[in-house]
Design an enzyme around this catalytic site. Structure first.
Site, mmCIF file in Angstrom:
data_model
loop_
_atom_site.group_PDB
_atom_site.id
_atom_site.type_symbol
_atom_site.label_atom_id
_atom_site.label_comp_id
_atom_site.label_asym_id
_atom_site.label_seq_id
_atom_site.Cartn_x
_atom_site.Cartn_y
_atom_site.Cartn_z
ATOM 1 C CG ASP A 16 -0.237 -0.064 2.549
ATOM 2 O OD1 ASP A 16 0.962 0.292 2.629
ATOM 3 O OD2 ASP A 16 -0.888 -0.453 3.536
ATOM 4 C CD GLN A 17 -0.253 7.272 -0.345
ATOM 5 O OE1 GLN A 17 -1.420 7.112 0.009
ATOM 6 N NE2 GLN A 17 0.191 8.404 -0.860
#
Length: 138
Positions: A16-17
């Site tokens: 994810d980020q």
């Protein structure tokens, strides 16, 4: 008991980020581990499929312990947790490069006829697999 190991680099697309691995990717890594174990035991899953047999997942248990992150590699260890001639339960442990346990878990599979999806006996249809699985179960 054979414990198979597969090293997998954590790819950017799996995170994810925050750079943390998305939980579903662990299932893919377990599949890689399971395939590696089967090959380490001297077999190929593709050969089973050519014989008209599939091995669907019937149960999953995944315990997330510590996040794997982008830029690391993980080691997937896989073994035969339980086997009874029809069902196989594989065990998994995934560790990061710092030897921290990221995941422990199991997946249960049953072999079925490709056409009818009815369970089949591994002992009867694949006696070589049966013998090796009996010898290598936990």
């Amino acid at each position: 008991m054979v414990i198979s190991s597969a090293t997998i680099p954590v790819r950017y697309a799996e995170t994810d980020q925050m750079g943390v691995v998305y939980h579903a990717n662990y299932l893919i890594w377990c599949e890689i581990g399971r395939t590696t174990l089967i090959e380490d035991l001297g077999f190929k899953y593709a050969d089973m499929e050519r014989e008209g047999v599939l091995s669907p997942v019937t149960s999953l248990n995944m315990n997330y312990k510590f996040p794997a992150k982008y830029g690391e590699s993980v080691i997937v260890q896989t073994w035969i947790e339980e086997y009874n001639g029809i069902r196989v339960k594989y065990g998994y442990e995934i560790r990061n490069g710092k030897d921290q346990v990221c995941l422990t878990g199991t997946s249960e599979h049953v072999c079925v006829d490709k056409e009818t999806f009815r369970p089949i006996s591994i002992k009867k249809h694949f006696p070589e697999w049966h013998e090796v699985y009996e010898k290598n179960k936990k």
